[in-house]
Design a protein around this motif. Structure first.
Motif, PDB file in Angstrom:
ATOM      1  N   ALA A   1       5.576  61.060  28.611  1.00 32.70           N
ATOM      2  CA  ALA A   1       6.009  62.389  29.109  1.00 32.70           C
ATOM      3  C   ALA A   1       4.188  62.422  29.478  1.00 32.70           C
ATOM      4  N   VAL A   2       4.266  62.428  30.596  1.00 28.78           N
ATOM      5  CA  VAL A   2       3.215  61.843  31.538  1.00 28.78           C
ATOM      6  C   VAL A   2       3.478  63.919  32.968  1.00 28.78           C
ATOM      7  N   PRO A   3       2.574  64.580  32.589  1.00 25.29           N
ATOM      8  CA  PRO A   3       2.187  65.674  34.012  1.00 25.29           C
ATOM      9  C   PRO A   3       2.559  65.373  35.207  1.00 25.29           C
ATOM     10  N   ALA A   4       3.286  66.007  35.916  1.00 25.81           N
ATOM     11  CA  ALA A   4       3.252  66.150  37.185  1.00 25.81           C
ATOM     12  C   ALA A   4       2.507  66.784  38.072  1.00 25.81           C
ATOM     13  N   ILE A   5       2.403  66.004  39.803  1.00 28.03           N
ATOM     14  CA  ILE A   5       1.114  65.836  40.351  1.00 28.03           C
ATOM     15  C   ILE A   5       0.143  67.154  40.065  1.00 28.03           C
ATOM     16  N   ALA A   6       1.216  68.004  40.005  1.00 29.59           N
ATOM     17  CA  ALA A   6      -0.049  69.436  40.714  1.00 29.59           C
ATOM     18  C   ALA A   6      -0.926  68.675  39.151  1.00 29.59           C
ATOM     19  N   VAL A   7      -0.368  68.746  37.901  1.00 26.76           N
ATOM     20  CA  VAL A   7      -1.401  68.868  36.731  1.00 26.76           C
ATOM     21  C   VAL A   7      -2.279  67.806  36.768  1.00 26.76           C
TER      22      VAL A   7
ATOM     23  N   GLN B   1       8.511  48.881  46.391  1.00 31.30           N
ATOM     24  CA  GLN B   1       8.600  48.786  44.820  1.00 31.30           C
ATOM     25  C   GLN B   1       7.832  50.145  44.951  1.00 31.30           C
ATOM     26  N   TYR B   2       7.265  50.547  45.716  1.00 25.68           N
ATOM     27  CA  TYR B   2       6.433  51.973  45.489  1.00 25.68           C
ATOM     28  C   TYR B   2       7.896  53.161  45.565  1.00 25.68           C
ATOM     29  N   GLN B   3       8.450  52.903  46.075  1.00 31.41           N
ATOM     30  CA  GLN B   3       9.300  53.517  46.403  1.00 31.41           C
ATOM     31  C   GLN B   3      10.624  53.411  44.767  1.00 31.41           C
ATOM     32  N   ASN B   4      10.502  52.578  44.704  1.00 31.73           N
ATOM     33  CA  ASN B   4      11.160  52.475  43.344  1.00 31.73           C
ATOM     34  C   ASN B   4      10.480  53.082  42.533  1.00 31.73           C
ATOM     35  N   GLY B   5       9.314  52.976  42.059  1.00 33.46           N
ATOM     36  CA  GLY B   5       8.412  53.572  40.965  1.00 33.46           C
ATOM     37  C   GLY B   5       7.217  53.120  40.212  1.00 33.46           C
ATOM     38  N   ALA B   6       6.949  51.392  40.878  1.00 35.09           N
ATOM     39  CA  ALA B   6       6.050  50.640  40.765  1.00 35.09           C
ATOM     40  C   ALA B   6       5.160  51.322  40.679  1.00 35.09           C
ATOM     41  N   VAL B   7       4.213  50.746  40.185  1.00 31.38           N
ATOM     42  CA  VAL B   7       2.086  50.965  40.898  1.00 31.38           C
ATOM     43  C   VAL B   7       1.982  49.756  42.124  1.00 31.38           C
ATOM     44  N   VAL B   8       1.076  50.074  42.631  1.00 33.23           N
ATOM     45  CA  VAL B   8       0.863  48.884  43.714  1.00 33.23           C
ATOM     46  C   VAL B   8      -0.508  47.666  43.424  1.00 33.23           C
TER      47      VAL B   8
ATOM     48  N   ASP C   1      10.509  52.366  34.720  1.00 33.41           N
ATOM     49  CA  ASP C   1      11.257  53.114  34.355  1.00 33.41           C
ATOM     50  C   ASP C   1      11.311  54.127  33.345  1.00 33.41           C
ATOM     51  N   ASP C   2      10.221  53.628  32.541  1.00 33.67           N
ATOM     52  CA  ASP C   2      10.039  54.513  31.338  1.00 33.67           C
ATOM     53  C   ASP C   2       9.209  56.123  31.592  1.00 33.67           C
ATOM     54  N   PRO C   3      10.255  56.759  30.923  1.00 33.30           N
ATOM     55  CA  PRO C   3       9.625  58.576  31.537  1.00 33.30           C
ATOM     56  C   PRO C   3       7.845  58.903  31.680  1.00 33.30           C
ATOM     57  N   ARG C   4       7.607  58.004  30.774  1.00 37.10           N
ATOM     58  CA  ARG C   4       5.993  58.787  30.507  1.00 37.10           C
ATOM     59  C   ARG C   4       5.888  58.060  32.480  1.00 37.10           C
ATOM     60  N   MET C   5       5.834  57.449  32.799  1.00 35.98           N
ATOM     61  CA  MET C   5       5.326  56.774  33.898  1.00 35.98           C
ATOM     62  C   MET C   5       6.031  57.270  35.351  1.00 35.98           C
ATOM     63  N   ALA C   6       7.249  57.150  34.917  1.00 36.17           N
ATOM     64  CA  ALA C   6       7.994  57.852  36.061  1.00 36.17           C
ATOM     65  C   ALA C   6       8.758  58.827  36.796  1.00 36.17           C
ATOM     66  N   THR C   7       8.301  59.949  35.627  1.00 34.17           N
ATOM     67  CA  THR C   7       7.909  61.023  35.785  1.00 34.17           C
ATOM     68  C   THR C   7       6.586  61.276  36.730  1.00 34.17           C
TER      69      THR C   7
ATOM     70  N   ILE D   1       4.069  62.190  42.225  1.00 33.25           N
ATOM     71  CA  ILE D   1       3.075  61.489  43.553  1.00 33.25           C
ATOM     72  C   ILE D   1       4.141  61.081  44.868  1.00 33.25           C
ATOM     73  N   ARG D   2       5.478  60.785  44.550  1.00 39.52           N
ATOM     74  CA  ARG D   2       5.956  59.932  45.891  1.00 39.52           C
ATOM     75  C   ARG D   2       6.742  61.264  46.955  1.00 39.52           C
ATOM     76  N   LYS D   3       7.041  62.222  45.638  1.00 39.71           N
ATOM     77  CA  LYS D   3       7.192  63.519  46.255  1.00 39.71           C
ATOM     78  C   LYS D   3       6.501  64.537  47.008  1.00 39.71           C
ATOM     79  N   SER D   4       5.535  64.620  46.483  1.00 39.54           N
ATOM     80  CA  SER D   4       4.562  65.355  46.990  1.00 39.54           C
ATOM     81  C   SER D   4       3.711  64.667  48.771  1.00 39.54           C
ATOM     82  N   SER D   5       3.602  63.174  48.929  1.00 35.88           N
ATOM     83  CA  SER D   5       2.960  63.043  49.379  1.00 35.88           C
ATOM     84  C   SER D   5       3.665  61.939  50.434  1.00 35.88           C
ATOM     85  N   ALA D   6       5.295  62.819  50.311  1.00 34.11           N
ATOM     86  CA  ALA D   6       5.968  61.633  50.741  1.00 34.11           C
ATOM     87  C   ALA D   6       6.607  62.877  52.709  1.00 34.11           C
TER      88      ALA D   6
END
Length: 632
Positions: free
Chosen positions: A5-11, A108-115, A333-339, A344-349
């Motif tokens: 359970a990971v904070p969103a980008i603003a946090v 890979q980044y669009q699918n949720g991975a860190v590169v 795909d773990d919510p602790r990372m995926a969220t 990050i992707r949504k805010s920067s896209a």
């Protein structure tokens, strides 16, 4: 690479402004992009709590070992690792794979991975491609190393040229707003790479700082999270030296990491943690995976990355599954990372482009998004093919340049084209089809009279019905592609403002015919896989022949045999009012000087004539070797 359970980008971004007394959380690059800052803050947020799983891949195997880790565990690694290569030909470390590696990193980044990227740099006295042992594991004399660190020398200039090539690929990722965990000159305390094993501030650490300066201050690569990397030190004074002897300073490293191909000694962890000054630490490479017990005892490692085939060759299956299933590890795909990564992707896209077709297929949306990602940053390569050989020109490009165009082009003429379009799509090409139908009056190629134009655009007339039959046949072919899940960059009635075709040069009827086609294919035949391109000729007037922005997802212009027209992007971009633009090339190819100019072209489509003789082969090699040109 091992030496034998990971904070969103603003946090997350708020964490940059830590209270007095807290550990520093600002990036070492003061101009770091929002997405790079957010990724770094995510690492801070999990430090001591979770460890990301990671997997390296050889350049020419793209994502093979990431997929293999999924086969073993049912989970994708959180970190996708790659390299820029150094070998030639079909070697696993081939430099020819670089465009595909960049494209896969984007996916890979669009699918949720860190590169994360490593760089096995070629010794600056050598030219790519090289062999691993002769160059990457080569040696520089003390004099050569001093020359390398002295601006203005020939060796320094050679080094700059090598760095600039890699910077071109990193810029593609920057322009796509993808943050990268950048781990250059790795295992710096070892003596098996030409850059390593030189103690003190004027040794290997100085080279790292020099690279930092060129990428950050010269190339403005603000998407990099800088990862300094050492090898596990020798315990008896032999082997790799202590971390501190090779460290460039905390002002040059966002993350500190260590490569371990043996026991995970507590001293390796403790010494790295002490040097970090509160910054995140990681396991840059491992051969054997750390056990859950190890990660419980050494919880500050924010990720580990297994080196390519070692996930299979060096680890029992049960051990791999045990660490991927451990409560302290996090996969993609773990919510602790995926969220957090989704935020990050949504805010920067960039805003998602809206297609003119209602309820388009997701694949069509992604095709248009790919064009927008390239626009103004890079250019997607494309090759048209003729009816006599539906893939001949595309193959000739590969034979000459060693790379396939990103876009496969053809005219919608029959089943052979449909079969090839499906095959090209399966091989990850974008498919673009033009439609140049015969005159519906009599299947000839001349012009229509004013009376015939009126009949053609009047529902119920004989000529309108003949036209409908013609369109319906084309729709049947396009439906085959829709059913196969193939999106199409669709270019019907090209050069409507020109003089070459029966549908062209008749205002306002040429525009009305395009709208009539749109209505029949979209509303009558329910085609949802088309990305509509209005294709003009240059030079020429646009406005009198344009169907309207609500009928075009993109605009393109055929420049003809006129290289001076390269800068017509500004003219077309103004007319397109924010829509993405592309171009067709008839018999010529852009030069390096053209590509160095900042343009808005998102793609080019070369005519079959550009893939012919030896002189054109040289031009193709130069074109496809340019870092701004995206190939498949």
């Amino acid at each position: 690479m091992p030496p034998s359970a990971v904070p969103a980008i603003a946090v997350l971004l708020l964490l940059c402004h830590a209270p007095l007394g807290a550990q520093p959380r600002t990036p070492v690059n003061p101009h770091a992009s929002p997405e790079a800052r957010a990724l770094l803050q995510y690492l801070y947020s999990i430090s001591g709590k979770y460890t990301l799983t990671g997997q390296h891949n050889f350049p020419n195997t793209i994502a093979n070992w990431t997929d293999r880790a999924y086969d073993f565990t049912g989970k994708y690694p959180a970190v996708y690792g790659q390299d820029f290569g150094f070998e030639g030909g079909a070697d696993k470390d081939s430099v020819l794979a670089r465009p595909a590696v960049v494209a896969e990193a984007m996916r890979q980044y669009q699918n949720g991975a860190v590169v994360t990227f490593t760089w096995h740099a070629v010794r600056p006295t050598d030219d790519e491609p090289v062999t691993f042992r002769d160059s990457v594991q080569g040696h520089l004399s003390d004099f050569e190393f001093h020359e390398l660190l002295t601006p203005g020398t020939s060796l320094y200039k050679r080094w700059c040229a090598q760095v600039d090539v890699i910077a071109g690929y990193l810029k593609q990722l920057r322009d796509a707003r993808i943050p990268i965990l950048w781990r250059p000159y790795h295992e710096v305390n070892g003596n098996w790479f030409w850059w390593g094993g030189r103690k003190g501030q004027d040794g290997s650490a100085a080279l790292y700082r020099q690279l930092f300066d060129r990428l950050v201050n010269y190339h403005k690569l603000d998407n990099l999270v800088w990862v300094w990397n050492a090898n596990a030190p020798g315990s008896d004074g032999s082997g790799p030296g202590p971390y501190a002897d090779y460290f460039p300073g905390t002002e040059y490293a966002d993350v500190l990491s260590v490569d371990i191909y043996g026991e995970f000694k507590q001293s390796y962890y403790d010494d790295l943690l002490a040097l970090s000054g509160g910054k995140p630490i990681a396991l840059g490479e491992v051969g054997g995976l750390p056990t859950p017990a190890t990660l419980k005892e050494q919880p500050e490692y924010t990720w580990f990355m297994t080196w390519s085939e070692f996930v299979e060759m060096n680890n029992p299956l049960e051990a791999v599954r045990a660490v991927y299933d451990a409560p302290m590890t996090v996969s993609r795909d773990d919510p602790r990372m995926a969220t957090a990564m989704a935020a990050i992707r949504k805010s920067s896209a960039a805003p998602e482009p809206q297609l003119v077709t209602p309820e388009p297929l997701p694949a069509a949306r992604e095709l248009l998004a790919a064009l927008y990602r390239a626009s103004g940053r890079a250019i997607l390569s494309g090759q048209d093919n003729d009816a006599q050989s539906v893939s001949g020109a595309t193959q000739r490009v590969f034979d000459a340049a060693g790379r396939y165009p990103a876009i496969y082009g053809a005219d919608l003429t029959g089943q052979a084209v449909l079969d090839e379009a499906r095959r090209q799509h399966q091989n990850h090409a974008i498919v673009t089809l033009s439609w140049r139908p015969m005159r519906p009056t009599d299947d000839a190629s001349g012009k229509l009279s004013d009376f015939e134009w009126k009949e053609l655009l009047t529902p119920g007339t004989g000529l309108y019905k003949r036209w409908c039959a013609q369109v319906d046949a084309a729709a049947g072919q396009l439906k085959q592609l829709q059913e196969a899940g193939v999106p199409v960059l669709w270019r019907p009635y090209p050069e409507a403002n020109g003089t070459r075709f029966w549908w062209a040069g008749h205002k306002p009827e040429s525009a009305a015919l395009y709208r009539q086609l749109f209505d029949r294919l979209v509303n009558e035949h329910r085609l949802r896989n088309l990305v509509w391109v209005w294709n003009a000729a240059a030079p020429g007037q646009y406005a009198d022949y344009f169907p309207g922005l609500e009928y075009a997802d993109a605009l393109a212009v055929d420049l003809g045999n006129a290289p001076f027209s390269w800068r017509r992007d500004a003219e077309l971009a103004r007319f397109a009012v924010g829509k993405v633009i592309g171009l067709g090339l008839d018999g010529w190819l852009p030069t390096a000087a053209m590509l160095d100019q900042s343009t808005r072209w998102a793609w080019f489509l070369a005519s079959p004539a550009t893939a012919g003789d030896a002189q054109q082969a040289d031009a193709l090699r130069a074109l496809y070797g340019n870092a701004r040109v995206i190939s498949r």
